[in-house]
Design an enzyme around this catalytic site. Structure first.
Site, PDB file in Angstrom:
ATOM      1  N   THR A 185      45.621  48.198  33.017  1.00  0.00           N
ATOM      2  CA  THR A 185      44.891  46.941  33.143  1.00  0.00           C
ATOM      3  C   THR A 185      43.658  47.057  32.250  1.00  0.00           C
ATOM      4  O   THR A 185      43.116  48.160  32.085  1.00  0.00           O
ATOM      5  CB  THR A 185      44.401  46.705  34.580  1.00  0.00           C
ATOM      6  OG1 THR A 185      43.503  47.758  34.912  1.00  0.00           O
ATOM      7  CG2 THR A 185      45.531  46.693  35.566  1.00  0.00           C
ATOM      8  N   GLU A 329      48.948  44.984  38.639  1.00  0.00           N
ATOM      9  CA  GLU A 329      49.113  45.847  39.816  1.00  0.00           C
ATOM     10  C   GLU A 329      50.264  45.424  40.715  1.00  0.00           C
ATOM     11  O   GLU A 329      50.690  46.174  41.583  1.00  0.00           O
ATOM     12  CB  GLU A 329      47.828  45.852  40.661  1.00  0.00           C
ATOM     13  CG  GLU A 329      46.692  46.678  40.078  1.00  0.00           C
ATOM     14  CD  GLU A 329      45.811  45.915  39.101  1.00  0.00           C
ATOM     15  OE1 GLU A 329      46.267  44.900  38.530  1.00  0.00           O
ATOM     16  OE2 GLU A 329      44.652  46.340  38.908  1.00  0.00           O
ATOM     17  N   LYS A 437      37.819  35.423  31.090  1.00  0.00           N
ATOM     18  CA  LYS A 437      39.216  35.402  30.663  1.00  0.00           C
ATOM     19  C   LYS A 437      39.341  34.499  29.444  1.00  0.00           C
ATOM     20  O   LYS A 437      39.267  33.291  29.543  1.00  0.00           O
ATOM     21  CB  LYS A 437      40.092  34.912  31.811  1.00  0.00           C
ATOM     22  CG  LYS A 437      41.497  35.360  31.676  1.00  0.00           C
ATOM     23  CD  LYS A 437      41.931  36.160  32.885  1.00  0.00           C
ATOM     24  CE  LYS A 437      43.157  36.993  32.502  1.00  0.00           C
ATOM     25  NZ  LYS A 437      44.137  37.108  33.521  1.00  0.00           N
ATOM     26  N   TRP A 442      40.996  39.711  28.973  1.00  0.00           N
ATOM     27  CA  TRP A 442      39.708  39.851  29.640  1.00  0.00           C
ATOM     28  C   TRP A 442      38.615  40.345  28.705  1.00  0.00           C
ATOM     29  O   TRP A 442      38.841  41.211  27.883  1.00  0.00           O
ATOM     30  CB  TRP A 442      39.839  40.841  30.802  1.00  0.00           C
ATOM     31  CG  TRP A 442      40.537  40.274  31.986  1.00  0.00           C
ATOM     32  CD1 TRP A 442      41.184  39.070  32.059  1.00  0.00           C
ATOM     33  CD2 TRP A 442      40.664  40.893  33.273  1.00  0.00           C
ATOM     34  NE1 TRP A 442      41.704  38.912  33.312  1.00  0.00           N
ATOM     35  CE2 TRP A 442      41.408  39.995  34.075  1.00  0.00           C
ATOM     36  CE3 TRP A 442      40.216  42.095  33.815  1.00  0.00           C
ATOM     37  CZ2 TRP A 442      41.720  40.282  35.403  1.00  0.00           C
ATOM     38  CZ3 TRP A 442      40.527  42.376  35.137  1.00  0.00           C
ATOM     39  CH2 TRP A 442      41.268  41.477  35.925  1.00  0.00           C
TER      40      TRP A 442
HETATM   41  P1  AMP Z   1      46.318  40.845  34.560  1.00  0.00           P
HETATM   42  O1  AMP Z   1      46.507  42.055  35.378  1.00  0.00           O
HETATM   43  O2  AMP Z   1      45.701  41.101  33.236  1.00  0.00           O
HETATM   44  O3  AMP Z   1      47.567  40.059  34.447  1.00  0.00           O
HETATM   45  O4  AMP Z   1      45.267  39.905  35.280  1.00  0.00           O
HETATM   46  C1  AMP Z   1      45.463  39.532  36.609  1.00  0.00           C
HETATM   47  C2  AMP Z   1      44.409  38.552  36.995  1.00  0.00           C
HETATM   48  O5  AMP Z   1      44.548  37.347  36.228  1.00  0.00           O
HETATM   49  C3  AMP Z   1      44.521  38.104  38.424  1.00  0.00           C
HETATM   50  O6  AMP Z   1      43.945  39.027  39.315  1.00  0.00           O
HETATM   51  C4  AMP Z   1      43.781  36.780  38.370  1.00  0.00           C
HETATM   52  O7  AMP Z   1      42.377  36.965  38.407  1.00  0.00           O
HETATM   53  C5  AMP Z   1      44.150  36.241  37.016  1.00  0.00           C
HETATM   54  N1  AMP Z   1      45.270  35.296  37.116  1.00  0.00           N
HETATM   55  C6  AMP Z   1      46.568  35.524  36.938  1.00  0.00           C
HETATM   56  N2  AMP Z   1      47.279  34.404  37.090  1.00  0.00           N
HETATM   57  C7  AMP Z   1      46.398  33.427  37.386  1.00  0.00           C
HETATM   58  C8  AMP Z   1      46.511  32.037  37.662  1.00  0.00           C
HETATM   59  N3  AMP Z   1      47.667  31.405  37.632  1.00  0.00           N
HETATM   60  N4  AMP Z   1      45.376  31.368  37.937  1.00  0.00           N
HETATM   61  C9  AMP Z   1      44.172  31.980  37.944  1.00  0.00           C
HETATM   62  N5  AMP Z   1      44.004  33.281  37.687  1.00  0.00           N
HETATM   63  C10 AMP Z   1      45.107  34.000  37.412  1.00  0.00           C
END
Ligand code: AMP
Length: 541
Positions: A185, A329, A437, A442
């Site tokens: 991540t 995760e 984001k 990120w």
């Molecule tokens: P990642 O592990 O890089 O895919 O990031 C995961 C994080 O992205 C989640 O914990 C959320 O904070 C954000 N995220 C993923 N999908 C969404 C969504 N549909 N709407 C808002 N935030 C999202």
């Protein structure tokens, strides 16, 4: 008394075996990195995956060894998913969009032995080569005609490498709980963290997302999963497609609206998925050219929240939008937006409003919302709190971490703040941390602040994310200047260049006389967000 059914380990190799037998004629199509479109069948993919496994054995790769990839969505990356995991090694997909020093850190932390990479990344790999501590062999994902001249002897050509085998290979009988793949991540503070998937978690997740209320896949549909194979295993598509036997179209390094639209039309794509930024590009292209989206039926949006206008825009083209939430995760899919028998009767406008929520939990993803006093919130669609999840494809511990990532009841705190309504639809209301984001990736506000604080004119710095039309969010740098200094934006941006990735550079810089501080002396970002809620970007975004 125990049941009397067979033990049949859930192995990734079984997925490609299944595809070879039952979907041998079905196509995997790639817009290649080199040029042109490549097409072959699952049967050919299966043989080449086994040839790759033979090649890995020749390279001395053993069970459990980590093998890195730095690659776009292509048929060769697809083969790597099967060849590496299938022979018992761990397929570690590196994210090329990380800052180079983080890519090196991640490869060293994972102790990658071999690195497979696309032509695009040759300059990056050459730059990082001296920083890789464990990578012994570099394999370019191309054929001899595209191999650059005068590379060191440990740079191999993929096609030559796999040609050294005959594909007559039997996958090892692994334990279904053996490690299969690894994905880091992008950490908000400190280093990125590794999520180590097992064969079992991967296959269970793949089986769960196929259903019509989630990915809605079937053998008669064609899927274009734009979400990168280096981002949470492309949401599991390389695995689910092999189960279902649908034609899969891979966009290689092409993410612009025109390329995506061309693939949808020429390959007759029914379902496609990506982060919102990609869809903005496609919508712009449709607007410019007046084209339609026939025969597209479904479009998945995830990774960041789907804005209302986007849902409506695609539905106006007759495409059913599915809003999904997940995270690295949790393999990564947790919830998926689809109607139930009650909401399906709601007026279209209400349904589109509902689609702004991130959807209902899949079977295999238990969820709860925990409020400040530690109690569980009611599912009323209003009470928000920390979103916790639990299930067979949720991690229990980060790779090489000593401590469990779970609480004593086995719940994983996602770091997201959410509500759940009476129908089980979850909605993310905020993020517990302050990451920004941008285009599905990120940006760490803390790293950016720390870098800015090094500038001679800056006394204090804080970074918050503000909405941006194209990138969803972009960083706004807020500074308290040293006494007597005047704001010189160019000088600050120049200072930050090279210290942070280019795409992390703040879109604007503003000053305040004093930082609002919390009781513990930390900058109160909620206050800053309020102050700058109407801030306009210089680029109009
Ligand atoms: P990642 O592990 O890089 O895919 O990031 C995961 C994080 O992205 C989640 O914990 C959320 O904070 C954000 N995220 C993923 N999908 C969404 C969504 N549909 N709407 C808002 N935030 C999202």
């Amino acid at each position: 008394m125990q049941g009397l059914m067979q033990d049949w380990p859930m192995l990734i190799s079984r997925l490609i075996d299944h595809a070879e037998r039952f979907h041998s004629q079905v196509e995997i199509v790639t817009e290649t990195v080199e040029a042109g479109r490549h097409r072959y069948t699952y049967a050919e993919c299966a043989v080449r995956s086994r040839k790759l496994a033979q090649a890995l054995e020749r390279l001395g790769i053993n069970k459990g060894d980590r093998v890195g990839t730095l690659a776009w969505n292509t048929y060769r990356h697809f083969e790597l998913y099967y060849g590496i995991s299938g022979m018992g090694a761990v397929c570690h997909t590196l994210n090329p969009r990380l800052f180079p020093k983080d890519i090196a850190w991640v490869a060293n932390h994972a102790e990658d032995q071999v690195l497979f990479f696309d032509l695009t990344f040759l300059p990056l790999v050459r730059e990082l080569e001296k920083h890789f501590k464990t990578v012994k062999t570099f394999v370019m994902l191309t054929d001899q005609s595209n191999m650059p001249k005068s590379l060191p002897a440990n740079y191999l050509c993929y096609e030559d490498l796999i040609d050294g085998g005959d594909g007559d290979y039997t996958w090892p009988a692994l334990d279904e709980n053996d490690a299969a793949s690894l994905c880091y991540t992008s950490g908000t503070t400190g280093h990125p963290k590794g999520v180590l998937y097992s064969h079992r978690s991967t296959v269970l997740h793949a089986m769960a997302v196929i259903v019509s209320d989630a990915f809605n896949l079937s053998a008669i549909r064609t899927i274009l999963p734009i979400v990168p194979m280096f981002h949470a295993n492309s949401w599991g598509y390389p695995y689910t497609t092999a189960i279902v036997g649908c034609k899969i179209v891979l966009n290689g390094p092409h993410f612009d609206g025109k390329s995506i639209h061309t693939l949808i039309k020429e390959e007759q794509v029914h379902i496609t998925t990506a982060v919102p930024t990609i869809w903005l590009g496609l919508l712009d292209y449709l607007k410019e050219t007046g084209q339609d989206l026939e025969p597209l039926e479904g479009l998945g949006i995830g990774g960041a929240a789907a804005p209302a206008f986007m849902i409506k825009a695609f539905e106006d083209f007759g495409v059913n939008v599915h809003h999904a939430w997940g995270m690295t995760e949790i393999s990564p899919v947790g919830t998926m937006g689809s109607m139930n028998s009650i909401t399906a009767r709601w007026p279209l406008e209400e349904q589109q409003k509902l689609k702004q929520k991130q959807g209902r939990g899949l079977f295999g993803v238990e969820m709860r919302i925990v409020v400040a006093d530690g109690s569980e919130a009611p599912w009323d669609g209003k009470t928000f709190g920390a979103l916790h999840v639990r299930g067979p494809w949720t991690l229990k511990r980060y790779y090489r971490a000593n401590d469990s990532a779970l609480d004593e009841d086995g719940w994983f705190d996602t770091g997201d703040v959410a509500t759940i309504d009476e129908f089980g639809y979850m909605q993310i209301t905020d993020r517990a941390k302050d990451v920004i984001k941008s285009g599905g990736e990120w940006i760490s506000s803390i790293d950016l602040e720390n870098a800015a604080m090094g500038h001679k004119d800056i006394a204090r710095a804080a970074v918050i994310g503000r909405p941006h039309k194209k990138w969803r969010e972009r960083p706004l740098l807020i500074v308290v200047l040293e006494e007597g200094a005047v704001l010189d934006k160019d000088s600050i941006l120049k200072f930050l260049s090279g210290k942070v990735a280019k795409w992390w550079l703040p879109n604007d810089i503003v000053t305040v006389d004093e930082m609002p501080l919390s009781g513990t002396g930390k900058v109160k970002k909620t206050g800053l967000r309020e102050t700058f809620k109407d801030h306009k970007w210089p680029d109009g975004g």
